[in-house]
Design a protein around this motif. Structure first.
Motif, PDB file in Angstrom:
ATOM      1  N   UNK A  45      -4.188   9.676  -1.069  1.00 13.68           N
ATOM      2  CA  UNK A  45      -2.958  10.292  -0.585  1.00 13.68           C
ATOM      3  C   UNK A  45      -1.763   9.379  -0.838  1.00 13.68           C
ATOM      4  N   UNK A  46      -1.918   8.091  -0.535  1.00 16.63           N
ATOM      5  CA  UNK A  46      -0.819   7.155  -0.722  1.00 16.63           C
ATOM      6  C   UNK A  46      -0.428   7.019  -2.189  1.00 16.63           C
ATOM      7  N   UNK A  47      -1.425   6.997  -3.065  1.00 14.44           N
ATOM      8  CA  UNK A  47      -1.138   6.849  -4.481  1.00 14.44           C
ATOM      9  C   UNK A  47      -0.413   8.073  -5.027  1.00 14.44           C
ATOM     10  N   UNK A  48      -0.791   9.246  -4.528  1.00  9.11           N
ATOM     11  CA  UNK A  48      -0.178  10.482  -5.018  1.00  9.11           C
ATOM     12  C   UNK A  48       1.192  10.731  -4.394  1.00  9.11           C
TER      13      UNK A  48
ATOM     14  N   UNK B 172       5.428   6.078   6.130  1.00  5.13           N
ATOM     15  CA  UNK B 172       5.018   4.778   6.658  1.00  5.13           C
ATOM     16  C   UNK B 172       5.219   3.714   5.583  1.00  5.13           C
ATOM     17  N   UNK B 173       5.809   2.560   5.985  1.00  9.96           N
ATOM     18  CA  UNK B 173       5.958   1.451   5.055  1.00  9.96           C
ATOM     19  C   UNK B 173       4.595   0.793   4.845  1.00  9.96           C
ATOM     20  N   UNK B 174       4.309   0.301   3.624  1.00 12.33           N
ATOM     21  CA  UNK B 174       3.020  -0.365   3.376  1.00 12.33           C
ATOM     22  C   UNK B 174       2.705  -1.486   4.348  1.00 12.33           C
ATOM     23  N   UNK B 175       3.719  -2.245   4.809  1.00 12.89           N
ATOM     24  CA  UNK B 175       3.433  -3.356   5.722  1.00 12.89           C
ATOM     25  C   UNK B 175       2.928  -2.849   7.070  1.00 12.89           C
ATOM     26  N   UNK B 176       3.388  -1.662   7.513  1.00 15.02           N
ATOM     27  CA  UNK B 176       2.898  -1.082   8.758  1.00 15.02           C
ATOM     28  C   UNK B 176       1.476  -0.565   8.582  1.00 15.02           C
TER      29      UNK B 176
END
Length: 369
Positions: free
Chosen positions: A75-78, A85-89
Motif C-alpha cells: 500500500x505504501x509503495x503504491x 502518515x509520515x515514514x518516521x511515524x
C-alpha cells in the motif's frame, strides 16, 4: 455532488464574463455561494477519506505478523503520498508493535527499487534505540551498505552508544496513545548556590555564532517547543565545575532576566546520558502541541544539540561528538525567572562546561503558553 457537476458542465469563463457584462452580478454572487458550499463539502469528504485511510494504515502497522507488514508495504509503495502518515511515524509504530525478525525479513529483505528507503532508514534507528543488535539480522547489516548516502540519518552511529540509555518512547494502540512525562530536576548531584546570590552581573558576552546557536537548539526546535534560547561564553582562564552554579545567574542569559538574589535557582550536575535522554525526549516526543519527530530523527537532533553544547566542531563525526560530550561537565538547572513557567517537565536549562573548562554553553527550553 452530482448537482454540483451538472452546474459546472455548461459553465465557462466566457459565460461568467458575459453575465457580468450584462450586469447580472446577483447571479454571479449566487453561483459563487453555491460553488463555495460545494467546495467545502468536497473538502470535508476529502478529510473524512483521509481519516479513514490513516486508520487503515495504522491498523496494518499495529497488526502483528508478516502478512500485515507485506500488505502495508504494498500500500505504501503504491500510494505513499496519499496515506496520511509520515515514514518516521510509521517506523515508530512498526518498531513498537512488530517483531524485529519480521521487520528484518519483510521491510529490509526486499528489492530496493521501491520508494520506501526513508521508512527503512527511520526504522533502522528505531530498532537500534530499542536495543536490537543489527548483527543478529542479515538484512539489517546489509542496510548499512545499501542505504542512500543522502539521508541525514546516515550520519548517526550504527550501534547504540553508552550514553543512549533508558530511552523513553510513547505507547500507541489502535485508537489512542500515551507518552512519558519526562523528569524534573533530581535531588542527587545538587549544587544550588547559597542565597542571597550576588547581584553583580558578569561582563562576559554571548559569542554563539548562528551555526552554533542552531545546533544547540536543534532538539527543542525539532520538537516544536514553545520557546528556546542558546548562549555561549568563553573565559580567559579555565574555571572549575564548582564555580558554574554561582556564575550562571550572573551571565547575560535572557532565560534568567529578572532573577533576584533570593529567587529560586536550583542546579544539579548530571551525567551525559541523562542530558542526552532529556534532549531525545524533547525532540522525539515533542511539546504539548506537537507529536515530535519520533525516534530516528529524535536521535539525530539530540546528537545535534549535544554537539553544539559540547563545542564539537561543525562537520565532526558522531564519534567526535561522543568524545567531546563525555569529556564535558553537564548541569541541569531551573529557576523562578519570568522566562520559565515552572510547569512540571515543561521547562529546563542545560549548561555544558567544555573539557578545557574555558567554554560554557547554555540551552534553555520552555513549552508553556
Amino acid at each position: 455532488m452530482e448537482d454540483a457537476k451538472d452546474d459546472l458542465v455548461p459553465l465557462d469563463w466566457d459565460q461568467v464574463e458575459g453575465r457580468a457584462a450584462r450586469g447580472d452580478t446577483s447571479y454571479l454572487r449566487e453561483l459563487g455561494a453555491r460553488l463555495a458550499d460545494r467546495r467545502e463539502a468536497a473538502a470535508e469528504l476529502t478529510r473524512e477519506y483521509g481519516r479513514r485511510l490513516a486508520h487503515v494504515v495504522r491498523v496494518l502497522a499495529l497488526t502483528r505478523g508478516r502478512d500485515s507488514l507485506t500488505q502495508l508495504l504494498l500500500l505504501l509503495d503504491e500510494k505513499q503520498a496519499s496515506t496520511g502518515h509520515h515514514p518516521r511515524f510509521l517506523a515508530s509504530l512498526l518498531a513498537e508493535h512488530q517483531e524485529p525478525a519480521d521487520l528484518a525479513a519483510v521491510v529490509f529483505d526486499r528489492p530496493h527499487s521501491d520508494r520506501l528507503d526513508e521508512l527503512r532508514g527511520c526504522l533502522f534507528h528505531e530498532l537500534i534505540l530499542r536495543g536490537v543488535d543489527i548483527d543478529d539480522f542479515g538484512p539489517l547489516r546489509t542496510w548499512t551498505i545499501v542505504r542512500p548516502g543522502w539521508s541525514a540519518l546516515a550520519w548517526l552511529p550504527d550501534r547504540l552508544r553508552d550514553m543512549e540509555t533508558a530511552v523513553d518512547f510513547p505507547s500507541r494502540s489502535l485508537r489512542g496513545s500515551a507518552r512519558a512525562g519526562g523528569t524534573g530536576l533530581p535531588t542527587e548531584g545538587r549544587m544550588d548556590p547559597p542565597t542571597p546570590r550576588t547581584s553583580r552581573r558578569s561582563a562576559l558576552q554571548d559569542v554563539a555564532t548562528t551555526d552554533v546557536h542552531t545546533s544547540i537548539v536543534a532538539a527543542p526546535e525539532a520538537g516544536e517547543w514553545g520557546g528556546h534560547g542558546a548562549w555561549v561564553f568563553r573565559f580567559d582562564e579555565a574555571i572549575s565545575p564548582e564555580q558554574v552554579p554561582a556564575l550562571l545567574p550572573t551571565l547575560p542569559l535572557r532565560c534568567l532576566d529578572g532573577l533576584g538574589p533570593t529567587a529560586r535557582f536550583e542546579i544539579a550536575a548530571r551525567p551525559v546520558d541523562e542530558i542526552w535522554r532529556l534532549l531525545f525526549a524533547t525532540a522525539s516526543m515533542g511539546g504539548m502541541y506537537s507529536e515530535g519527530v519520533h525516534g530516528a530523527y529524535g536521535r539525530l537532533w539530540a546528537w545535534r544539540s549535544l554537539a553544539g553544547l559540547s563545542g564539537t566542531p561543525e562537520g565532526a563525526s558522531a564519534e567526535d561528538v561522543e568524545r567531546h560530550a563525555s569529556q564535558s561537565t553537564w548541569f541541569h538547572f531551573e529557576a523562578d525567572a519570568e522566562w520559565f513557567h515552572n510547569d512540571v517537565c515543561a521547562d529546563y536549562g542545560i549548561a555544558a562546561l567544555s573539557p578545557d573548562r574555558r567554554r560554557l554553553a547554555v540551552l534553555a527550553a520552555t513549552d508553556t503558553d
